[in-house]
Design an enzyme around this catalytic site. Structure first.
Site, PDB file in Angstrom:
ATOM      1  N   LEU A  10       1.171  -1.228   0.228  1.00  0.00           N
ATOM      2  CA  LEU A  10       0.336  -0.617   0.337  1.00  0.00           C
ATOM      3  C   LEU A  10       0.878   1.256  -0.841  1.00  0.00           C
ATOM      4  O   LEU A  10       0.735   1.717  -1.140  1.00  0.00           O
ATOM      5  CB  LEU A  10      -0.959  -0.093   1.448  1.00  0.00           C
ATOM      6  CG  LEU A  10      -1.787   1.727   1.135  1.00  0.00           C
ATOM      7  CD1 LEU A  10      -2.518   1.581   0.381  1.00  0.00           C
ATOM      8  CD2 LEU A  10      -2.216   1.146   2.851  1.00  0.00           C
ATOM      9  N   ASP A  11       1.470   1.369   1.193  1.00  0.00           N
ATOM     10  CA  ASP A  11       2.119   3.112   1.418  1.00  0.00           C
ATOM     11  C   ASP A  11       3.546   3.101   0.414  1.00  0.00           C
ATOM     12  O   ASP A  11       4.290   2.306   0.373  1.00  0.00           O
ATOM     13  CB  ASP A  11       2.545   2.880   2.671  1.00  0.00           C
ATOM     14  CG  ASP A  11       3.691   4.258   3.106  1.00  0.00           C
ATOM     15  OD1 ASP A  11       3.674   5.006   2.226  1.00  0.00           O
ATOM     16  OD2 ASP A  11       4.437   3.765   3.489  1.00  0.00           O
ATOM     17  N   LYS A  45      10.283   2.524   6.114  1.00  0.00           N
ATOM     18  CA  LYS A  45       9.248   1.712   5.208  1.00  0.00           C
ATOM     19  C   LYS A  45       9.109   0.275   5.048  1.00  0.00           C
ATOM     20  O   LYS A  45      10.206  -0.263   5.112  1.00  0.00           O
ATOM     21  CB  LYS A  45       9.747   2.207   3.723  1.00  0.00           C
ATOM     22  CG  LYS A  45       9.684   4.242   3.798  1.00  0.00           C
ATOM     23  CD  LYS A  45      10.092   3.712   2.011  1.00  0.00           C
ATOM     24  CE  LYS A  45       9.948   5.977   2.108  1.00  0.00           C
ATOM     25  NZ  LYS A  45      10.436   6.649   0.960  1.00  0.00           N
ATOM     26  N   SER A 114      -0.138  -5.565   2.566  1.00  0.00           N
ATOM     27  CA  SER A 114       1.024  -4.072   3.903  1.00  0.00           C
ATOM     28  C   SER A 114       0.806  -4.475   4.741  1.00  0.00           C
ATOM     29  O   SER A 114       0.223  -4.838   5.664  1.00  0.00           O
ATOM     30  CB  SER A 114      -0.638  -3.465   3.557  1.00  0.00           C
ATOM     31  OG  SER A 114      -0.256  -1.927   4.730  1.00  0.00           O
ATOM     32  N   ALA A 115       1.066  -4.056   5.551  1.00  0.00           N
ATOM     33  CA  ALA A 115       1.862  -4.297   7.138  1.00  0.00           C
ATOM     34  C   ALA A 115       1.526  -3.072   8.011  1.00  0.00           C
ATOM     35  O   ALA A 115       1.242  -2.990   8.814  1.00  0.00           O
ATOM     36  CB  ALA A 115       2.931  -3.410   6.929  1.00  0.00           C
ATOM     37  N   LYS A 145       7.416  -8.175   7.361  1.00  0.00           N
ATOM     38  CA  LYS A 145       8.441  -7.904   5.942  1.00  0.00           C
ATOM     39  C   LYS A 145       9.189  -7.999   7.094  1.00  0.00           C
ATOM     40  O   LYS A 145       9.502  -7.103   7.267  1.00  0.00           O
ATOM     41  CB  LYS A 145       7.824  -7.747   5.384  1.00  0.00           C
ATOM     42  CG  LYS A 145       5.809  -7.517   4.404  1.00  0.00           C
ATOM     43  CD  LYS A 145       6.227  -5.934   4.037  1.00  0.00           C
ATOM     44  CE  LYS A 145       4.998  -6.098   3.317  1.00  0.00           C
ATOM     45  NZ  LYS A 145       4.428  -4.653   2.710  1.00  0.00           N
ATOM     46  N   GLU A 169       6.014  -3.959  -4.539  1.00  0.00           N
ATOM     47  CA  GLU A 169       6.587  -3.362  -3.350  1.00  0.00           C
ATOM     48  C   GLU A 169       7.899  -2.162  -3.978  1.00  0.00           C
ATOM     49  O   GLU A 169       8.588  -2.221  -4.938  1.00  0.00           O
ATOM     50  CB  GLU A 169       7.664  -4.716  -3.004  1.00  0.00           C
ATOM     51  CG  GLU A 169       6.992  -5.073  -2.298  1.00  0.00           C
ATOM     52  CD  GLU A 169       6.983  -4.239  -0.644  1.00  0.00           C
ATOM     53  OE1 GLU A 169       6.689  -3.137  -0.485  1.00  0.00           O
ATOM     54  OE2 GLU A 169       6.411  -4.486   0.762  1.00  0.00           O
ATOM     55  N   ASP A 170       7.549  -1.403  -2.824  1.00  0.00           N
ATOM     56  CA  ASP A 170       8.791  -0.471  -2.957  1.00  0.00           C
ATOM     57  C   ASP A 170       9.333  -0.420  -1.359  1.00  0.00           C
ATOM     58  O   ASP A 170      10.763   0.941  -1.800  1.00  0.00           O
ATOM     59  CB  ASP A 170       8.114   1.537  -2.761  1.00  0.00           C
ATOM     60  CG  ASP A 170       7.206   0.905  -1.284  1.00  0.00           C
ATOM     61  OD1 ASP A 170       7.399   0.456  -0.419  1.00  0.00           O
ATOM     62  OD2 ASP A 170       7.226   2.559  -0.552  1.00  0.00           O
TER      63      ASP A 170
HETATM   64  P1  B16 Z   1       0.412   0.833  10.600  1.00  0.00           P
HETATM   65  P2  B16 Z   1       3.295  -0.460   3.726  1.00  0.00           P
HETATM   66  C1  B16 Z   1       4.021   0.102   6.422  1.00  0.00           C
HETATM   67  O1  B16 Z   1       2.231  -0.293   5.539  1.00  0.00           O
HETATM   68  C2  B16 Z   1       4.498   1.273   6.208  1.00  0.00           C
HETATM   69  O2  B16 Z   1       5.416   1.177   5.145  1.00  0.00           O
HETATM   70  C3  B16 Z   1       4.819   1.592   7.855  1.00  0.00           C
HETATM   71  O3  B16 Z   1       6.270   2.958   7.228  1.00  0.00           O
HETATM   72  C4  B16 Z   1       4.032   1.211   8.457  1.00  0.00           C
HETATM   73  O4  B16 Z   1       5.040   1.408   9.945  1.00  0.00           O
HETATM   74  C5  B16 Z   1       3.667   0.303   8.512  1.00  0.00           C
HETATM   75  O5  B16 Z   1       2.884   0.047   7.639  1.00  0.00           O
HETATM   76  C6  B16 Z   1       2.495   0.230   9.318  1.00  0.00           C
HETATM   77  O6  B16 Z   1       1.816   1.071   9.574  1.00  0.00           O
HETATM   78  O7  B16 Z   1       1.474   1.900  11.935  1.00  0.00           O
HETATM   79  O8  B16 Z   1       0.074   1.980   9.787  1.00  0.00           O
HETATM   80  O9  B16 Z   1       0.130  -0.388  11.525  1.00  0.00           O
HETATM   81  O10 B16 Z   1       4.172  -0.515   2.896  1.00  0.00           O
HETATM   82  O11 B16 Z   1       3.054  -2.335   4.412  1.00  0.00           O
HETATM   83  O12 B16 Z   1       1.775  -0.690   3.281  1.00  0.00           O
HETATM   84 MG    MG Z   2       5.190   0.110   0.881  1.00  0.00          MG
END
Ligand code: B16
Ligand code: MG
Length: 217
Positions: A10-11, A45, A114-115, A145, A169-170
């Site tokens: 996602l992010d 990230k 997404s995390a 991850k 993935e980024d």
């Molecule tokens: P939250 P992704 C990740 O999203 C972010 O890249 C990372 O910076 C963040 O700490 C993590 O989600 C947890 O996010 O605090 O909202 O649960 O890149 O896996 O989509």
């Molecule tokens: Mg990401």
């Protein structure tokens, strides 16, 4: 074509929420009395919330007890949720919607991996929930991850074999998670942060189904 499903982080892939994470973590660091740079933020990230806090505290050379860490993680999340609450579909990264639509039209299944525990909130705010056949987020996994759990659960919900899945993935942790899952992976962003991706694209502006088919005949 080898690919039967695409799994999206996602992010940094669908939306750029990294800047909201950054300003929230920066505020936490400032309250603790140290500076947290944008360069430092690269290390967070794709990393889970608690692991991000541990990295932040290491950078600031701060040691805290578990209950204090949980309070800080909550404080950061409240800040982050207040920032993302104003997100709109305009923040979807260029080319993402048309690529998702093309995948659907060509019968490729689509999942989010997404995390973030806020992934569903974000998808709803940007009106994208309906485009995903499965959503695996930080609430559904116990291992962060580069553990492959998030992507393996996505493949399983879709009913597709991991070796027919392609991850976008980024973050390096995410590329490693996709590889550990035995999946194909395309890095989104700059090559120096995306070792072991099969291909690298700057974003989705020039990505389409024909290009995908030519990469994975
Ligand atoms: P939250 P992704 C990740 O999203 C972010 O890249 C990372 O910076 C963040 O700490 C993590 O989600 C947890 O996010 O605090 O909202 O649960 O890149 O896996 O989509
Ligand atoms: Mg990401």
């Amino acid at each position: 074509m080898k690919i039967k499903a695409c799994l999206f982080d996602l992010d940094g892939v669908v939306v750029d929420t990294a800047r909201y994470h950054y300003i929230a973590w920066k505020k936490i660091a400032e309250d603790l009395g140290f500076h947290f740079s944008e360069n430092d933020n690269e290390r967070l990230k794709g990393v889970s919330r608690m692991d991000s806090l541990d990295i932040l505290l290491t950078i600031g050379k701060v040691t805290l007890k578990q209950d204090q860490k949980e309070l800080l993680a909550d404080k950061k999340n409240n800040l982050y949720v207040s920032y993302i609450s104003r997100m709109t579909p305009d923040e979807i990264l260029p080319g993402v919607i048309s690529f998702l639509d093309e995948l659907r039209n060509n019968k490729i299944l689509i999942a989010l991996g997404s995390a973030s525990k806020n992934a569903m909130t974000i998808l709803d705010l940007i009106n994208l929930t309906q485009k995903f056949d499965a959503v695996i987020d930080g609430n559904k996994v116990s291992l962060a991850k580069p553990d492959p759990e998030v992507f393996l659960k996505g493949a399983s919900e879709l009913g597709i074999n991991p070796n027919s899945c392609l991850v976008f993935e980024d973050a390096q942790a995410g590329i490693d998670a996709a590889r550990n899952a035995g999946m194909h992976v395309i890095g989104v962003g700059h090559a120096e942060n995306l070792k072991n991706a099969e291909f690298i694209i700057p974003g989705f502006e020039n990505m389409n189904f024909d290009r995908l088919r030519s990469l994975y005949l």
